[in-house]
Design an enzyme around this catalytic site. Sequence first.
Site, PDB file in Angstrom:
ATOM      1  N   GLY B 168      62.990  40.451  37.784  1.00 53.32           N
ATOM      2  CA  GLY B 168      63.098  39.334  36.846  1.00 53.32           C
ATOM      3  C   GLY B 168      61.793  38.607  36.602  1.00 53.32           C
ATOM      4  N   GLU B 203      61.741  43.232  23.461  1.00 53.46           N
ATOM      5  CA  GLU B 203      62.914  44.021  23.073  1.00 53.46           C
ATOM      6  C   GLU B 203      64.010  43.092  22.611  1.00 53.46           C
ATOM      7  OE1 GLU B 203      63.152  48.099  25.713  1.00 53.46           O
ATOM      8  OE2 GLU B 203      64.544  46.496  26.150  1.00 53.46           O
ATOM      9  N   LYS B 240      77.793  51.224  39.212  1.00 54.99           N
ATOM     10  CA  LYS B 240      79.129  51.213  38.634  1.00 54.99           C
ATOM     11  C   LYS B 240      80.175  51.113  39.744  1.00 54.99           C
ATOM     12  CE  LYS B 240      77.408  54.194  34.988  1.00 54.99           C
ATOM     13  NZ  LYS B 240      77.239  55.604  34.589  1.00 54.99           N
ATOM     14  N   GLU B 291      70.250  55.963  27.931  1.00 53.71           N
ATOM     15  CA  GLU B 291      69.622  57.138  28.526  1.00 53.71           C
ATOM     16  C   GLU B 291      70.624  58.282  28.566  1.00 53.71           C
ATOM     17  OE1 GLU B 291      68.631  56.773  32.681  1.00 53.71           O
ATOM     18  OE2 GLU B 291      70.273  55.422  33.059  1.00 53.71           O
ATOM     19  N   ARG B 295      73.601  65.870  33.801  1.00 57.83           N
ATOM     20  CA  ARG B 295      74.358  66.418  34.930  1.00 57.83           C
ATOM     21  C   ARG B 295      75.807  65.970  34.821  1.00 57.83           C
ATOM     22  NH1 ARG B 295      75.254  61.582  37.446  1.00 57.83           N
ATOM     23  NH2 ARG B 295      73.558  60.101  37.272  1.00 57.83           N
TER      24      ARG B 295
END
Lengths: 131, 463
Positions: B168, B203, B240, B291, B295
């Site tokens: 940050g 961004e 996740k 991204e 896989r």
Amino acid sequence: MPDTSTQEISEVLSWLKSTDLVEVSYRNGAKGFSLATAEPGAAQNYPVPSNRFTPVCAPAVGVFQWNEPGRARQAEEGAEVADGQRLGLVETGKGKFSEIKSPSNGRLARVMIDGGAPVDFGQPLFFVEPA
Amino acid sequence: MFKKILISNRSEIAVRVIRACKELGIKSVAVYSEADRESLHVRLADEAVCIGPGPSKLSYLNVEAILSAARITGADAVHPGYGFLSENADFADAVNASGMTFIGPKGAAMRQLGLKSAGKAVARAAGVPVVPGTPGLVDAEYMKDLRKNVTEQIGFPVMIKATAGGGGKGMRLVRDPEQIEAQLKQAQSEAQASFNDSAVLIEKFVEEPRHVEIQIACDQRGNYVALPERDCTVQRRHQKLIEESVSPAISPETRRAMQEAAVRLAKAVGYTNVGTVEFLFDKHGKFYFLEVNTRLQVEHPVTETVTGLDLVVAMIMAAAGEKLPFDQARASEIRCHAIEFRINAEDPTRNFAPCPGKITSLQLPGGAGVRVDTHIYAGYTVPSYYDSLLAKLIVSAPDRMSAIKRGLRALDELEVGGIHTTAGFHKKVISHPDFQSGKFDTSLVERMQADEEKSRAKDKVAA
């Protein structure tokens, strides 16, 4: 841990024993503690004869060879071996070898492997009886 | 078709691939480290080879040992699972060069898409929306007309980021165009002080983002298929925790647009095998390329459950040069709602600290609409060398609310004795009104933890 009691320490120790960790340490300012289990690392599942023999295990997965192609075998069962003497090789890739050496002077008590045989990492290949 | 597949991985994913091999009548070879002697994948495979000591670097990341194990067992293909060497293009090339087949994309495609910056360039060229930003670092030329440039080329709100950044530092959120000059200077001096490098880029700030990803599957015969999305918005520190399909926030039109974008990206590099295109989805209904994971993903069972398809079988068939076992029409069929919970050996009350140790007892949930992918059993010791994933619990039901109820029921049934797990934490998340309404973003878990912290502090005062 200002009020660390023996009971708390023994709780940490019994937790530690339930894991595969061998050591734990805790610091808070100047205070803290370190614990280690007395037991050695996980025992191998292979049968091991009485303890005057030292197992010599495969240092890598691959194919066992007595020596490089065209060179003579260096070790025979029952023969005397010198510390650091080449016992054999594990071929890990084309032209790539990992050397297996005798851990001490003594007698090559037992050969557990044939030339050209596939070996796992850590598989006992020889037992040396130290002199 | 292959005769024997070596799985260069461990844990539940190795078990998952071995099961697919068995169903296809293909022999399987497990590899394991000395710390994984007792692992289930070693028991289930037709053959098992010890490739090194516990630390991953010496075993599951040891390319020479894995290739050697494949050679001595006569395997004709290698499945990498996820993690470890699965996204290592050099490993993929090495497997193929040694006369075996790497079950995954070609090394070249991995190089083109795997790295974030490279993937972004491919996405831009393929007309896939990426988060707008400065073309490179903010330089003197760009600074001259800073406010105008940012307004016209990016659009407020924006995030200023130090390129050497982390934690940050040197990051600034700017909503007000009037503030951009002052904030940029501050970010630069902060970056200079923290990283000895004042370089920054700007961004677009993606507001209230959700993490939504599209599974793709491609064979070597020119078939490209995109499957329904997975919503992985429930995260903690970018890890996740819960994934579901389909997303409660995505309309059929957006789904189609995301799928088309993912296929465009795959076609641009001649991608083969499975992959996942990750997107950020903002509160305005716009999606941006993030991204590509070249896989199989941890959360692939969510998609398998929703569509009734087998992605590991698809990988093996595609790698063998066969046609994908499903077409786009079949892959678009949404048959139920599915939610996956990652059951980790972590203690949520101690900031998710890893909690390895011996599993003294185990009760897995069952019944209709419940799938458990795991490598653990009662008496198994969770090694401390590897990640903490113990099991994936996937529940499915005709609609989302029924799936949530089934999830609560199944999480209740799960009992892991001896170590802490994240199961209880999952119950809290899916009981939360925001999760149940489907209106939440990636900050949900942090907000829940902050609320908990607050109520604990309040209790302390009251006591």
